[in-house]
Design a protein around this motif. Sequence first.
Motif, mmCIF file in Angstrom:
data_model
loop_
_atom_site.group_PDB
_atom_site.id
_atom_site.type_symbol
_atom_site.label_atom_id
_atom_site.label_comp_id
_atom_site.label_asym_id
_atom_site.label_seq_id
_atom_site.Cartn_x
_atom_site.Cartn_y
_atom_site.Cartn_z
ATOM 1 N N LEU A 11 -5.179 -17.974 -4.385
ATOM 2 C CA LEU A 11 -3.852 -17.765 -3.818
ATOM 3 C C LEU A 11 -3.933 -17.381 -2.335
ATOM 4 N N ARG A 12 -4.920 -16.571 -1.963
ATOM 5 C CA ARG A 12 -5.113 -16.204 -0.547
ATOM 6 C C ARG A 12 -5.353 -17.441 0.309
ATOM 7 N N LYS A 13 -6.209 -18.317 -0.178
ATOM 8 C CA LYS A 13 -6.526 -19.531 0.571
ATOM 9 C C LYS A 13 -5.278 -20.400 0.733
ATOM 10 N N PRO A 55 0.475 -7.052 14.689
ATOM 11 C CA PRO A 55 0.411 -8.446 14.236
ATOM 12 C C PRO A 55 -0.852 -9.161 14.721
ATOM 13 N N PHE A 56 -1.397 -9.962 13.833
ATOM 14 C CA PHE A 56 -2.663 -10.657 14.083
ATOM 15 C C PHE A 56 -2.553 -12.080 13.563
ATOM 16 N N ARG A 57 -3.054 -13.002 14.337
ATOM 17 C CA ARG A 57 -3.026 -14.425 13.983
ATOM 18 C C ARG A 57 -1.603 -14.855 13.644
ATOM 19 N N SER A 58 -1.390 -15.384 12.433
ATOM 20 C CA SER A 58 -0.073 -15.932 12.090
ATOM 21 C C SER A 58 0.804 -14.952 11.306
ATOM 22 N N GLU A 59 0.473 -13.669 11.337
ATOM 23 C CA GLU A 59 1.298 -12.676 10.630
ATOM 24 C C GLU A 59 2.701 -12.596 11.237
ATOM 25 N N HIS A 122 7.376 8.424 7.386
ATOM 26 C CA HIS A 122 8.466 8.222 6.432
ATOM 27 C C HIS A 122 8.393 6.840 5.789
ATOM 28 N N ALA A 123 7.871 5.864 6.561
ATOM 29 C CA ALA A 123 7.773 4.491 6.053
ATOM 30 C C ALA A 123 6.479 3.859 6.538
ATOM 31 N N VAL A 124 5.931 2.966 5.710
ATOM 32 C CA VAL A 124 4.742 2.192 6.059
ATOM 33 C C VAL A 124 5.123 0.717 5.986
ATOM 34 N N ILE A 125 4.976 0.013 7.110
ATOM 35 C CA ILE A 125 5.242 -1.420 7.150
ATOM 36 C C ILE A 125 3.917 -2.123 6.849
ATOM 37 N N VAL A 126 3.927 -2.965 5.834
ATOM 38 C CA VAL A 126 2.695 -3.533 5.287
ATOM 39 C C VAL A 126 2.656 -5.050 5.484
ATOM 40 N N PRO A 127 1.560 -5.566 6.077
ATOM 41 C CA PRO A 127 1.412 -7.021 6.142
ATOM 42 C C PRO A 127 0.847 -7.542 4.825
ATOM 43 N N GLY A 128 0.775 -8.843 4.698
ATOM 44 C CA GLY A 128 0.180 -9.428 3.507
ATOM 45 C C GLY A 128 0.280 -10.932 3.541
ATOM 46 N N LEU A 129 -0.232 -11.540 2.500
ATOM 47 C CA LEU A 129 -0.179 -13.000 2.388
ATOM 48 C C LEU A 129 0.945 -13.460 1.473
ATOM 49 N N ALA A 130 1.313 -12.627 0.487
ATOM 50 C CA ALA A 130 2.371 -13.001 -0.444
ATOM 51 C C ALA A 130 3.021 -11.750 -1.009
ATOM 52 N N GLY A 135 7.982 -6.345 -6.253
ATOM 53 C CA GLY A 135 7.390 -5.406 -5.307
ATOM 54 C C GLY A 135 5.876 -5.491 -5.217
ATOM 55 N N HIS A 136 5.297 -6.542 -5.766
ATOM 56 C CA HIS A 136 3.847 -6.719 -5.672
ATOM 57 C C HIS A 136 3.490 -7.445 -4.384
ATOM 58 N N ARG A 137 2.295 -7.173 -3.901
ATOM 59 C CA ARG A 137 1.805 -7.737 -2.641
ATOM 60 C C ARG A 137 0.403 -8.294 -2.846
ATOM 61 N N LEU A 138 0.152 -9.426 -2.219
ATOM 62 C CA LEU A 138 -1.203 -9.946 -2.150
ATOM 63 C C LEU A 138 -1.688 -9.713 -0.728
ATOM 64 N N GLY A 139 -2.659 -8.811 -0.593
ATOM 65 C CA GLY A 139 -3.212 -8.502 0.718
ATOM 66 C C GLY A 139 -4.395 -9.397 1.021
ATOM 67 N N TYR A 140 -5.269 -8.906 1.893
ATOM 68 C CA TYR A 140 -6.392 -9.713 2.363
ATOM 69 C C TYR A 140 -7.676 -9.447 1.584
ATOM 70 N N GLY A 141 -7.660 -8.489 0.677
ATOM 71 C CA GLY A 141 -8.799 -8.275 -0.190
ATOM 72 C C GLY A 141 -9.655 -7.060 0.126
ATOM 73 N N GLY A 142 -9.357 -6.357 1.207
ATOM 74 C CA GLY A 142 -10.155 -5.185 1.568
ATOM 75 C C GLY A 142 -9.721 -3.907 0.883
#
Length: 193
Positions: A11-13, A55-59, A122-130, A135-142
């Motif tokens: 899914l990450r790919k 933000p990094f690359r295409s985020e 108060h809040a955390v803004i989270v990047p991800g792939l999906a 409310g589930h997130r697919l991150g980068y795997g780290g």
Amino acid sequence: MNDIVLEKMQLRKQLTAIRDGLPASVRTAQSQAACEHLITLTKEKGYRSVMVYIPFRSELDIWPYIEWCWQQQLEVFAPRCNVAELTMTLYPLYNKGQLRRGSYGIMEPDQQILEPTDAVPHAVIVPGLAFNDNGHRLGYGGGYYDRYYEKIGASTSWIGAAFQQQLVDCIPVDRYDIILNFVVSNKGIERFS
């Protein structure tokens, strides 16, 4: 490798290719719209401090949101990655000039000029792939954000930031994955309990 790990890798790919394939004009327009929704949510919830990602690359580009936070005199924090321990340390961030290239090539707070903080935003803004509508997130795997969640707990609002193309029906999850309170995209704000 178990089935969940394999499914996440595939899914990450797939989702990296989709996000990377978005034309720059689409990424810019959708980022701006998502930032407007982040501003709306921040006002609605009365957040006075936020942890952002750089933000990094295409985020999704959240710089318009970060700059708005500075204009409103909200506390802005950004993470530095400790690759050896797979953890993040928070630093206050007051302007772009306080960033330097760090882990993974991502811009991070310059530890030569900034001091780390134990403040809990108060809040955390989270990047991800999906992101999905549970409310589930697919991150980068780290697992950096999952470990940070364990450290500061659920008293903070966890907000995923995404392009609409990153909103999917199903994400494989295991017991370590955080569950977000909100996902903000160019389409609007999704809320979860």
